[in-house]
Design a protein around this motif. Structure first.
Motif, PDB file in Angstrom:
ATOM      1  N   PHE A 121       0.797  -0.944   0.172  1.00  0.00           N
ATOM      2  CA  PHE A 121       0.064  -0.059  -0.211  1.00  0.00           C
ATOM      3  C   PHE A 121       0.973   1.200  -0.027  1.00  0.00           C
ATOM      4  O   PHE A 121       2.137   1.219   0.221  1.00  0.00           O
ATOM      5  N   ASP A 155       1.675   4.430   1.829  1.00  0.00           N
ATOM      6  CA  ASP A 155       1.685   4.750   3.074  1.00  0.00           C
ATOM      7  C   ASP A 155       1.387   6.515   2.972  1.00  0.00           C
ATOM      8  O   ASP A 155       2.499   7.072   3.301  1.00  0.00           O
ATOM      9  N   TYR A 178      -0.914   0.632   7.968  1.00  0.00           N
ATOM     10  CA  TYR A 178      -1.944   0.377   6.995  1.00  0.00           C
ATOM     11  C   TYR A 178      -3.385   0.980   7.711  1.00  0.00           C
ATOM     12  O   TYR A 178      -4.069   0.151   8.436  1.00  0.00           O
ATOM     13  N   ASP A 219      -4.871   5.461   3.369  1.00  0.00           N
ATOM     14  CA  ASP A 219      -3.636   4.975   2.646  1.00  0.00           C
ATOM     15  C   ASP A 219      -4.470   4.154   1.605  1.00  0.00           C
ATOM     16  O   ASP A 219      -5.753   3.795   1.534  1.00  0.00           O
ATOM     17  N   GLY A 256       3.984  -1.090   3.776  1.00  0.00           N
ATOM     18  CA  GLY A 256       3.757   0.038   3.376  1.00  0.00           C
ATOM     19  C   GLY A 256       5.210   0.760   2.480  1.00  0.00           C
ATOM     20  O   GLY A 256       6.127   0.443   2.814  1.00  0.00           O
TER      21      GLY A 256
END
Length: 388
Positions: free
Chosen positions: A53, A55, A62, A66, A156
């Motif tokens: 993901f 960040d 998370y 996000d 992240g």
């Protein structure tokens, strides 16, 4: 009469007795709603996955706000010593198929597996778990007849923040950060400069041949590219007072594409299309989305325009390459005041991540957005100012 006969046949078939070995008998709930017999191999499949993901708040967690990151390489080391790689999809997941019976899948043998995320250039880890390991065991009756003893945790990534731009030879560039400290940026022979920065408000001062200019820049979740220093001297044109940001989410309520109509946000629009970020497979649309779920692009990769009879300021926008085949495409932005050319900038686009172009184009009447090789540029949070 025909309709009545047809209906009676259907009903008879639906409620008639079950047949076993040629003999009819009444059906039971166990016949119609059988339970699975556990303990035997199912022969199916299930994904084992890892989420990557963006960040956006850089806190290593998370959490809300996000966003998934598409097209990130994730390697999987297998018990036999081999390594395979999968790219994350539009949801940010790298999926590896798991089955104890289908030998052409990625996870087929019990044993120790290791995941490793390889970030794209210009991105760094925020979560400290780039490498993760787990043991897999055979589990008859589960969807893939195999399970992980421990599951993965989201990984992240955050963009390495910079302020960059291009100036004429001999121009001095000084950056002052949120802490009040100032430092001169190194300007290369080609006039380009780039300085690592932290989130917050920055001042960028340009000076050359007696001309000076000061830019106020807010650094957030993405690297910032500044428009070219004009170097004309004299008093700066005052910014218009009314600020706007359009994210294209209020044009649509369902997945699809929609030509941005003139009048949206009080401006004229030509050849710009809005769509849901996941409507196509282009990873850059997902990776460039900053607010909401929708994004815009120049239709069919051809030049687009934003215009108005009344002067407006183009403050800036997030840009990225829509497709991975367009990695390194050049975005060309030009603006006019009436028939007079006022601004001309170029910046490099990536499908892996977005940049914020801090335009600060003032009192223009037409903006052209084009790409050098006619690929689609993804656009979000188009910011501008208008008069009262």
């Amino acid at each position: 009469m025909k309709r009545r006969l047809w209906f009676s046949v259907i009903v008879a078939a639906a409620i008639g007795p079950a047949t076993v070995g040629g003999a009819a008998r009444a059906g039971s709930a166990d016949d119609y709603y059988p339970k699975r017999v556990w303990g035997s191999l199912e022969g199916g499949q299930m994904n084992t996955s890892l989420l990557v993901f963006r960040d956006l708040n850089r806190n290593g967690v998370y959490d809300l706000g996000d966003r998934p990151m598409s097209r990130v390489a994730v390697e999987l080391d297998k018990p036999d010593g081999s390594t395979i790689m999968r790219l994350t999809n539009a949801g940010g997941f790298a999926n590896f198929r798991m089955s104890a019976t289908q030998r052409n899948f990625e996870v087929v043998d019990a044993g120790h597996y290791a995941f490793r995320v390889v970030p794209p250039p210009g991105y760094s880890f925020t979560t400290g778990n780039a490498s993760q390991e787990s043991d897999y065991v055979v589990s008859p009756g589960s969807p893939g007849d195999m399970i992980a003893k421990t599951t993965t945790h989201p990984v992240g990534l955050a963009a390495d923040l910079t302020i960059s731009g291009a100036v004429a030879a001999g121009t001095r560039v000084v950056l002052t950060g949120p802490d009040g400290l100032s430092a001169a940026a190194k300007v290369g022979p080609d006039g380009r400069f780039s300085a690592a920065v932290a989130p917050g408000e920055w001042l960028v001062d340009f000076s050359a041949g007696g001309a000076t200019e000061r830019r106020h820049v807010v650094v957030g979740a993405a690297p910032v590219v500044l428009s070219a220093f004009q170097g004309k001297g004299g008093p700066a044109v005052a910014p218009l007072p009314v600020e706007h940001v359009v994210g294209f989410d209020d044009l649509m309520t369902s997945p699809g594409v929609f030509e941005v109509p003139s009048g949206y946000g009080g401006l004229g629009w030509y050849n710009l299309v809005a769509m849901h970020q996941r409507f196509t497979d282009g990873p850059g649309y997902v990776n460039t989305t900053m607010s909401g779920e929708f994004i815009a692009y120049n239709s069919s990769g051809h030049p687009a325009q934003v215009f108005s009879d009344k002067p407006f300021d183009f403050t800036g926008a997030y840009f990225g390459a829509g497709w991975d085949d367009a990695e390194g495409e050049t975005l060309i932005l030009k603006a006019w005041r009436g028939d007079e050319s006022a601004y001309d900038d170029r910046l490099v686009l990536s499908a892996n991540g977005l940049v914020y172009f801090a335009a600060d184009y003032r009192r223009i009447t037409r903006l052209e957005i084009r790409t050098q090789h006619y690929w689609q540029a993804a656009i979000d949070d188009f910011a501008y100012r208008t008069g009262p």
